[in-house]
Design a protein around this motif. Structure first.
Motif, short mmCIF file in Angstrom:
data_model
loop_
_atom_site.label_atom_id
_atom_site.label_comp_id
_atom_site.label_asym_id
_atom_site.label_seq_id
_atom_site.Cartn_x
_atom_site.Cartn_y
_atom_site.Cartn_z
N TYR A 1 0.84 -1.20 0.00
CA TYR A 1 0.00 0.00 0.00
C TYR A 1 0.87 1.25 0.00
O TYR A 1 0.66 2.18 -0.78
N ARG A 2 1.89 1.25 0.86
CA ARG A 2 2.77 2.42 0.95
C ARG A 2 3.49 2.67 -0.38
O ARG A 2 3.51 3.79 -0.89
N SER A 3 4.09 1.62 -0.95
CA SER A 3 4.85 1.78 -2.19
C SER A 3 3.95 2.16 -3.36
O SER A 3 4.30 3.03 -4.18
N ALA A 4 2.80 1.51 -3.46
CA ALA A 4 1.88 1.82 -4.56
C ALA A 4 1.40 3.26 -4.47
O ALA A 4 1.29 3.96 -5.48
N GLN A 5 1.11 3.71 -3.25
CA GLN A 5 0.64 5.08 -3.07
C GLN A 5 1.73 6.09 -3.42
O GLN A 5 1.47 7.10 -4.09
N ASN A 6 2.98 5.81 -3.01
CA ASN A 6 4.08 6.71 -3.33
C ASN A 6 4.31 6.79 -4.84
O ASN A 6 4.51 7.87 -5.40
N ALA B 1 2.14 6.13 -7.19
CA ALA B 1 0.98 6.77 -7.81
C ALA B 1 1.05 8.28 -7.66
O ALA B 1 0.77 9.03 -8.60
N ARG B 2 1.44 8.73 -6.48
CA ARG B 2 1.55 10.17 -6.25
C ARG B 2 2.63 10.78 -7.14
O ARG B 2 2.45 11.84 -7.74
N SER B 3 3.75 10.07 -7.29
CA SER B 3 4.87 10.57 -8.09
C SER B 3 4.55 10.53 -9.58
O SER B 3 4.90 11.47 -10.31
N SER B 4 3.90 9.47 -10.04
CA SER B 4 3.68 9.29 -11.48
C SER B 4 2.43 9.98 -12.00
O SER B 4 2.40 10.44 -13.14
N PHE B 5 1.38 10.02 -11.17
CA PHE B 5 0.08 10.49 -11.66
C PHE B 5 -0.49 11.68 -10.89
O PHE B 5 -1.52 12.23 -11.28
N GLY B 6 0.17 12.04 -9.76
CA GLY B 6 -0.38 13.12 -8.95
C GLY B 6 -1.69 12.74 -8.29
O GLY B 6 -2.49 13.60 -7.92
N ASP B 7 -1.93 11.44 -8.12
CA ASP B 7 -3.20 10.93 -7.58
C ASP B 7 -2.86 9.67 -6.79
O ASP B 7 -2.46 8.66 -7.37
N ASP B 8 -2.99 9.70 -5.46
CA ASP B 8 -2.55 8.57 -4.65
C ASP B 8 -3.69 7.68 -4.15
O ASP B 8 -3.53 6.91 -3.20
N ARG B 9 -4.86 7.75 -4.80
CA ARG B 9 -5.97 6.89 -4.42
C ARG B 9 -5.66 5.43 -4.76
O ARG B 9 -5.14 5.12 -5.83
#
Length: 667
Positions: free
Chosen positions: A181-186, A188-196
Motif C-alpha cells: 500500500y505504501r509503495s503503490a501510493q508513493n 501513484a503520487r509521483s507518477s500520476f499526482g493521484d494517490d488513491r
C-alpha cells in the motif's frame, strides 16, 4: 482533414504518430524538454517547440505549455500518444476550450474508464463480469491490511489512476499488504499526482488478454481482436502477441462483444483497449479500459492490416469508420518484444546512458504485404537514455503465417539487434523465446516469476551452441588475420596458411580445432564434430550474418583486445583464439578476480535516494529493506542479501546517486 497536428509526447510513440501523419500528408509539431532537444521525434517532425525542463512535471505534463505550443504553431489537433496527458480529462477539457481537437475519446469516457474504481462500478452496472474487490477509497495502510484480509490473500493493490505497471503491488500476507500500500501510493503520487488506492482479488494462474476497440463519432464501434499480454514483469508487459494462443472463436467473440458493449455504455470513440483477466477455464473478468492507444498496438496492426493511428486521426476529424465488424479479418501471427534499457542480471534495474552503437534489424521480406520485421523506436545511434523517462528503447515486432514462424523470426531479429553503451534486456527476451513452455503457449502472468524464480542469471551454453561458437570464433579470427595481413601487404592475399590448427578458449576452456577451406566456406573440425561455416564478415562489422551447417546464423561480435565476445540467442561468451603451439602458455596465465565489494551497498543505478531504512550500528537480517531508490518513475527497494551489521551510512535521503555509489558500508 487536419492540416497540422501536435504530438504531446516523446520517444517511440511520438515517432510512430509522425510517420502515419506524414503518410497522410499532415504536417506535424513535436514538443520537447531540455533532455529531448536532440531526440529523434524532434528531428522527424516538421516543427518543434521547447516546453521546459527535463522533469515531465515541468514539461510534458504541463497543459498550458501544450496549448501554447498549439497556438504558436497553428496545430489544429493534438495526439497524446500514451502516458503523460493521454488519459487526463482536464487536458481534453482545456483543449476543447481552446478550440483544439483531441485525437482521442470524449471526456466522459476518460473520466469513467480512466478511473479504475469508477470503471469497476460502471462495468458491474453494465453486467460485465468483474474481479471481486474493494472499489472504494482506502484511507491508510492499516485499512488496506484489513480489507486485504477480508477479501482473502493474495490481493492486488492498485493505484486508481495507474497504468503501465506503476502503482501496483501483489500482497500475500498482512506485511506485504502494508508495504505494498505504501509503495503503490508513493508511486501513484509521483507518477500520476493521484494517490488513491483500491484492492481486488488476485487471480492465480491468470492470463492477461485485451481487446482492441475503435469507434467513431457516429455511434459505430468495432473490435480488432485480442492481444495476449501475459508475459509481464512487475506488472509491466514485456512480450505481447496477437492473436492469443489460448482463445477459441467463441471466447474471442464473447470478449469482443463485451468490450464493444462497454464502449457503447460511455459513447466511446477513438481507439481504446478493454483488458481482461482470463482464468484457465476461459472465464474472463473485466480489469480496466485504457482510453488511449496501447504500447502493443503494432501486433494488432500487423494481423489486421489496419493503421490504428490513422483511424484515430480520421475519427477525430469526424469521419466514419471504414470497416464493419464482419469485415475485420485476423490473418497470420505477430509477436512484440519490448526492448528496455535495463540490466536483467541485476534484477532488471534501469540502465542509463548513451547509445554509442545502435543497429536495428532490417528485412525486406513481407507477408500479406506487411513487414516480417517491424521496429518502432524513438532512438538512434548517439541518443541518450535519460533517468527522467521510461527506459523503453524500442518495440521489436515480427510477423508471419503462424505463431512458430513469428517466434523464429523474433529469435533472428533479437540476434541481429546490436546495441552498445547501455545494458538491455535482449538476452532475457531471447531466453524466453527459446523456452519450450513459451513456444507451446502455456502462458500466465506468473510466467517470469515461475520460470526465473531467482531472477535472470544468464544462460548456460548447450553443447550445440558451444560447437557453433567455437567454430565461428575460429573462422572470425582467421578472417581477422587475413584482413590484417592483406592491409599490411604481408604473406600475399591469403595471409594465413590453410589448413591451420587453432585452439579456441571459451570462458578459459580449451577447444582444439582444425580449420580448412571447403565449398566456399570454412570446415572446422573439433573433438567429435565438424562444422561448415559460410559468411562474409569484415573486421569493422558488429554482427556476423552467415550459415552454420546450412542454417542461418546471426552472432553479435565485440572485440576485447585479443579476444572476441560473441553473443548468440542471448548467450554471451568470450572466445580467445590462438595458434595451438601458443595455447599451452595461455593456460598458465593467472585469472584476474574482481575486488570484493560484499561489504558495501552500492547504488545499482542513477536515481534519487528516497529513504534509508537502517541506522549505523543496526543489525539487519537477510531480506530486510535497506534503502529505496527512485529512477524512471519506479521505486526500487534494496534489501540485505544476508545478515549484516551497519557500519556507516554514506548517503542521505533526497540525494541524487550515480551508479555504484556507496550508500551503506557493513562490518
Amino acid at each position: 482533414m487536419f492540416e497540422k497536428i501536435l504530438i504531446a509526447n516523446r520517444g517511440e510513440i511520438a515517432c510512430r504518430v509522425i510517420r502515419t501523419a506524414q503518410r497522410m500528408g499532415i504536417k506535424t509539431v513535436a514538443v520537447y524538454s531540455d533532455a529531448d532537444a536532440a531526440s529523434l521525434h524532434v528531428e522527424m517532425a516538421d516543427e518543434a517547440v521547447h516546453i521546459g525542463p527535463a522533469a515531465s512535471a515541468e514539461s510534458y505534463l504541463v497543459i498550458e505549455k501544450i496549448i501554447a505550443a498549439c497556438k504558436e504553431t497553428g496545430a489544429q489537433a493534438v495526439h497524446p500518444g500514451f502516458g503523460f496527458l493521454s488519459e487526463n480529462a482536464s487536458f481534453v477539457k482545456a483543449l476543447d476550450e481552446a478550440d483544439i481537437v483531441f485525437i482521442g475519446p470524449p471526456t466522459n469516457a476518460i473520466g469513467a474508464m480512466g478511473d479504475k474504481i469508477e470503471s469497476k462500478h460502471l462495468a458491474k452496472q453494465s453486467n460485465v463480469s468483474t474481479v471481486p474487490g474493494h472499489m472504494d477509497l482506502i484511507e491508510d495502510a492499516e485499512e488496506a491490511v484489513k480489507i486485504s484480509s477480508d477479501i482473502g490473500y493474495p490481493v492486488m493493490i492498485k493505484a486508481s489512476a495507474g497504468g503501465g505497471g506503476k502503482g501496483m503491488r501483489v500482497a500475500y500476507n498482512d506485511e506485504e499488504a502494508r508495504e505494498g500500500y505504501r509503495s503503490a501510493q508513493n508511486e501513484a503520487r509521483s507518477s500520476f499526482g493521484d494517490d488513491r488506492i483500491f484492492i481486488e482479488k488476485f487471480i492465480e494462474e491468470p492470463r492477461h488478454i485485451e481487446i482492441q476497440v475503435i469507434g467513431d463519432k457516429h455511434g459505430n464501434i468495432i473490435h480488432l481482436g485480442e492481444r495476449e499480454c501475459s508475459i509481464q514483469r512487475r506488472h509491466q508487459k514485456v512480450i505481447e502477441e496477437a492473436p492469443s494462443p489460448f482463445l477459441d472463436e467463441a471466447t474471442r467473440a464473447a470478449m469482443g462483444a463485451e468490450a464493444v458493449a462497454l464502449g457503447h455504455a460511455v459513447n466511446y470513440h477513438s481507439a481504446g483497449t478493454v483488458e481482461f483477466i482470463v482464468d484457465k477455464d476461459k472465464n474472463f473478468y473485466f480489469l480496466e479500459m485504457n482510453t488511449r492507444i496501447q504500447v502493443e498496438h503494432p501486433v494488432t496492426e500487423l494481423i489486421t492490416g489496419i493503421d490504428i493511428v490513422e483511424w484515430m486521426i480520421r475519427v477525430a476529424a469526424g469521419e466514419k469508420l471504414g470497416l464493419k465488424q464482419d469485415e475485420v479479418k485476423l490473418e497470420g501471427w505477430a509477436v512484440e518484444s519490448r526492448v528496455y534499457a535495463e540490466d536483467p542480471l541485476r534484477n532488471f534495474l534501469p540502465s542509463i546512458g548513451r547509445l554509442v552503437r545502435y543497429e536495428a534489424p532490417e528485412s525486406d521480406e513481407e507477408y500479406n504485404g506487411r513487414p516480417v520485421i517491424r521496429v518502432d523506436t524513438g532512438v538512434e545511434e548517439g541518443s541518450e537514455i535519460s533517468m527522467f523517462y521510461d527506459p523503453m528503447i524500442a518495440k521489436l515486432c515480427t510477423y508471419g503465417p503462424d505463431r512458430l514462424s513469428a517466434i523464429e523470426s523474433m529469435r533472428t531479429a533479437l540476434d541481429s539487434y546490436y546495441i552498445r553503451g547501455i545494458n538491455h534486456n535482449m538476452g532475457f527476451l531471447s531466453a524466453v523465446m527459446s523456452q519450450d513452455r513459451f513456444v507451446e503457449g502455456r502462458l500466465t502472468t506468473n510466467y517470469i516469476a515461475e520460470e526465473f524464480p531467482d531472477g535472470f542469471l544468464g544462460l548456460e551454453a548447450t553443447d550445440e551452441q558451444t560447437k557453433i561458437l567455437v567454430s565461428v570464433a575460429a573462422v572470425l579470427q582467421t578472417n581477422l588475420s587475413e584482413q590484417t595481413a592483406l592491409a599490411a601487404h604481408l604473406n600475399g592475399i591469403s595471409g594465413v596458411d590453410i589448413p591451420v590448427e587453432l585452439t579456441v578458449f571459451v570462458d578459459r576452456k580449451a577447444h582444439p580445432v582444425l580449420i580448412d577451406l571447403q565449398d566456399d566456406g570454412y570446415l572446422v573440425s573439433g573433438d567429435g564434430f565438424e562444422t561448415l561455416v559460410r559468411g562474409d564478415w569484415l573486421a569493422h562489422e558488429p554482427v556476423f550474418f552467415g550459415e552454420v551447417n546450412g542454417k542461418e546464423t546471426v552472432i553479435q561480435i565485440d572485440r576485447r583486445g585479443p579476444a572476441l565476445k560473441l553473443t548468440l540467442s542471448g548467450l554471451t561468451v568470450e572466445a580467445l583464439v590462438m595458434e595451438s603451439r601458443l595455447a599451452a602458455y595461455n593456460e598458465l596465465m593467472p585469472e584476474k578476480l574482481p575486488p570484493d565489494m560484499s561489504k558495501f551497498l552500492l547504488s545499482p543505478m542513477p536515481g534519487l535516494l528516497v529513504s534509508v531504512a537502517v541506522e549505523e550500528g543496526q543489525s539487519v537480517k537477510a531480506g530486510e529493506e535497506l534503502a529505496v531508490i527512485e529512477a524512471m518513475k519506479m521505486e526500487n527497494i534494496l534489501r540485505a542479501e544476508k545478515d549484516l551489521v551497519v557500519s556507516k551510512i554514506s548517503a542521505s535521503a533526497g540525494e541524487s546517486l550515480v551508479v555504484d555509489q556507496v550508500i551503506i558500508e557493513f562490518e
